[in-house]
Design a protein around this motif. Structure first.
Motif, PDB file in Angstrom:
ATOM      1  N   ALA A 118       0.483 -11.816  11.698  1.00 27.77           N
ATOM      2  CA  ALA A 118      -0.161 -10.541  11.380  1.00 27.77           C
ATOM      3  C   ALA A 118      -1.332 -10.811  10.455  1.00 27.77           C
ATOM      4  CB  ALA A 118       0.822  -9.593  10.691  1.00 27.77           C
ATOM      5  N   MET A 142      -2.035  -9.505   7.735  1.00 27.82           N
ATOM      6  CA  MET A 142      -1.698  -9.505   6.319  1.00 27.82           C
ATOM      7  C   MET A 142      -0.988 -10.777   5.860  1.00 27.82           C
ATOM      8  SD  MET A 142       1.809  -9.194   6.048  1.00 27.82           S
ATOM      9  CE  MET A 142       2.177  -8.391   4.514  1.00 27.82           C
ATOM     10  N   ARG A 149       2.699 -14.255  18.157  1.00 26.25           N
ATOM     11  CA  ARG A 149       3.970 -13.524  18.035  1.00 26.25           C
ATOM     12  C   ARG A 149       4.846 -13.895  19.213  1.00 26.25           C
ATOM     13  NH1 ARG A 149       3.313  -7.315  15.756  1.00 26.25           N
ATOM     14  NH2 ARG A 149       2.294  -8.065  13.890  1.00 26.25           N
ATOM     15  N   MET A 205      -5.950  -9.726  15.505  1.00 20.66           N
ATOM     16  CA  MET A 205      -5.631  -8.485  14.800  1.00 20.66           C
ATOM     17  C   MET A 205      -6.742  -8.130  13.823  1.00 20.66           C
ATOM     18  SD  MET A 205      -2.288  -7.444  12.609  1.00 20.66           S
ATOM     19  CE  MET A 205      -1.171  -7.138  13.937  1.00 20.66           C
ATOM     20  N   TRP A 244       7.184  -1.167   7.985  1.00 18.94           N
ATOM     21  CA  TRP A 244       6.744  -2.532   8.258  1.00 18.94           C
ATOM     22  C   TRP A 244       7.334  -3.508   7.237  1.00 18.94           C
ATOM     23  CZ3 TRP A 244       4.732  -5.917  11.482  1.00 18.94           C
ATOM     24  CH2 TRP A 244       4.256  -7.114  10.969  1.00 18.94           C
ATOM     25  N   ASN A 280      -1.832   0.107  13.413  1.00 16.57           N
ATOM     26  CA  ASN A 280      -0.738   0.356  12.483  1.00 16.57           C
ATOM     27  C   ASN A 280      -1.290   0.376  11.065  1.00 16.57           C
ATOM     28  OD1 ASN A 280       1.755   0.592  11.345  1.00 16.57           O
ATOM     29  ND2 ASN A 280       2.425  -1.502  11.761  1.00 16.57           N
ATOM     30  N   VAL A 295      -0.251   0.435   7.353  1.00 16.28           N
ATOM     31  CA  VAL A 295       0.934   0.229   6.517  1.00 16.28           C
ATOM     32  C   VAL A 295       0.602   0.593   5.080  1.00 16.28           C
ATOM     33  CG1 VAL A 295       2.731  -1.380   5.783  1.00 16.28           C
ATOM     34  CG2 VAL A 295       1.640  -1.692   7.999  1.00 16.28           C
ATOM     35  N   ASP A 337      -2.424  -2.197   4.215  1.00 14.75           N
ATOM     36  CA  ASP A 337      -2.498  -3.273   5.203  1.00 14.75           C
ATOM     37  C   ASP A 337      -2.572  -2.589   6.560  1.00 14.75           C
ATOM     38  OD1 ASP A 337      -1.714  -5.092   7.225  1.00 14.75           O
ATOM     39  OD2 ASP A 337       0.400  -4.946   6.628  1.00 14.75           O
ATOM     40  N   THR A 338      -3.692  -2.738   7.254  1.00 19.03           N
ATOM     41  CA  THR A 338      -3.719  -2.147   8.585  1.00 19.03           C
ATOM     42  C   THR A 338      -3.905  -3.248   9.624  1.00 19.03           C
ATOM     43  OG1 THR A 338      -6.029  -1.719   9.214  1.00 19.03           O
ATOM     44  CG2 THR A 338      -5.050  -0.270   7.530  1.00 19.03           C
ATOM     45  N   GLY A 339      -3.414  -3.002  10.815  1.00 19.92           N
ATOM     46  CA  GLY A 339      -3.547  -3.998  11.873  1.00 19.92           C
ATOM     47  C   GLY A 339      -3.804  -3.316  13.206  1.00 19.92           C
TER      48      GLY A 339
HETATM   49  N1  SER Z   1       1.219  -5.748   9.200  1.00 19.72           N
HETATM   50  C1  SER Z   1       1.077  -4.679  10.143  1.00 19.72           C
HETATM   51  C2  SER Z   1       1.266  -5.142  11.564  1.00 19.72           C
HETATM   52  O1  SER Z   1       1.223  -6.323  11.815  1.00 19.72           O
HETATM   53  C3  SER Z   1      -0.271  -4.042   9.995  1.00 19.72           C
HETATM   54  O2  SER Z   1      -1.241  -5.016   9.854  1.00 19.72           O
HETATM   55  O3  SER Z   1       1.437  -4.330  12.425  1.00 19.72           O
END
Ligand code: SER
Length: 303
Positions: free
Chosen positions: A43, A45, A71, A90, A159, A201, A203, A224-226
């Protein structure tokens, strides 16, 4: 909708957040540095964890990145759904004790509705079941219709990954239309099919989970956005799946050429072509970051 290329979308996102005073950092390596809790960066973050916990001082309290991620838990779904890949990029914007829910929510909306001009009536929002604050921000400040907001439990809208920073989240979904749906009368946001695709997402990182499973409140909450770059490209280009977006389809075309197969003639072959394309992407980036095939750890993932 405008058909932006994947590379254009990456640049649009990063420069949008630069205009909101974020520092643009390059992607970190897929191999985690000083983090024994993770085998591979999964991710945006993850490489920034020390900044979230306050262990290290970030170069700026607002950062934006496009992070390469691997992932593996979804590996069995790769090639079969429109949206899963073991490798993806991401896009993220991060606040280390700087802005929180209000700005993160407003800017996300501004980016998708003003910059990308996604049609508002096809965007859906999910929030954590008891996050009334997020509901109020989305409806009263941003102006999202309350009937386009759904509430989900911990499994979907909280999350956490191993230990470290975590918190409730709010996700943006896009309705790609009935043609991508499963046809079930119950098909709605959260359905496993590919109609309502979760693409971003947000967070609201307000806890630090320790090794004993305790959620300790962070003195300064973070953001934290993704956003999945490939998923966003699928939406903008209105293609069937991530392997058909402008850049990735070149890899699949090469796989077709080498294997002598034609895409879109037989579903079973198509799944294989997509899986090979996915695994080539993961393999190339893992090797680039120094991983070698072996019988253990990261090397075993690559093998
Ligand atoms: N950590 C969250 C995710 O991976 C947002 O970055 O979805």
């Amino acid at each position: 909708m405008k058909k932006y290329g994947l590379n254009e979308l990456r640049e649009k996102y990063l420069s949008f957040y630069e205009s909101k005073e974020h520092l643009r950092l390059p992607s970190f390596s897929l191999v985690p540095q000083n983090d024994a809790s993770l085998l591979l960066i999964n991710a945006g973050m993850a490489p920034l964890k020390p900044y979230f916990t306050g262990k290290e001082k970030p170069p700026k309290s607002r950062v934006t990145t496009c992070q390469k991620c691997i992932r593996t838990p979804d590996i069995e779904r790769v090639g079969k759904t429109a949206r899963h890949g073991t490798f993806f990029e991401m896009l993220g914007n991060f606040s280390f004790g700087d802005y929180f829910k209000h700005e993160a929510t407003r800017w996300a909306w501004e980016f998708v509705t003003k910059e990308l001009e996604l049609p508002v009536d096809r965007i859906w929002i999910s929030i954590y079941e008891d996050d009334d604050e997020a509901f109020d921000i989305w409806t009263k400040e941003v102006g999202v219709a309350p009937d386009h907001i759904v509430r989900f439990g911990k499994e979907d809208n909280f999350w956490e990954i191993g230990t470290g920073p975590c918190g409730p989240c709010s996700e943006l979904y896009f309705d790609r239309g009935e043609k991508y749906g499963c046809g079930s009368p119950d098909c709605k946001v959260g359905c496993e099919c590919d109609r309502f695709v979760e693409f971003w997402n947000l967070v609201f990182t307000q806890f630090d989970k320790d090794e004993n499973g305790n959620y300790n409140k962070l003195a300064h909450p973070n953001i934290d956005t993704g956003m999945g770059l490939e998923r966003l490209a699928v939406i903008m280009q209105d293609v069937d799946n991530i392997f058909e977006v402008d850049t990735i389809k070149n890899i699949m075309e090469a796989v077709c050429k080498i294997s002598g197969k034609t895409y879109k003639q037989d579903e079973k072959t198509d799944v294989s072509l997509r899986v090979i394309t996915d695994h080539i992407r993961s393999g190339v980036f893992l090797i680039y970051d120094g991983v070698q095939p072996s019988n253990e750890g990261r090397g075993d993932v690559l093998r």
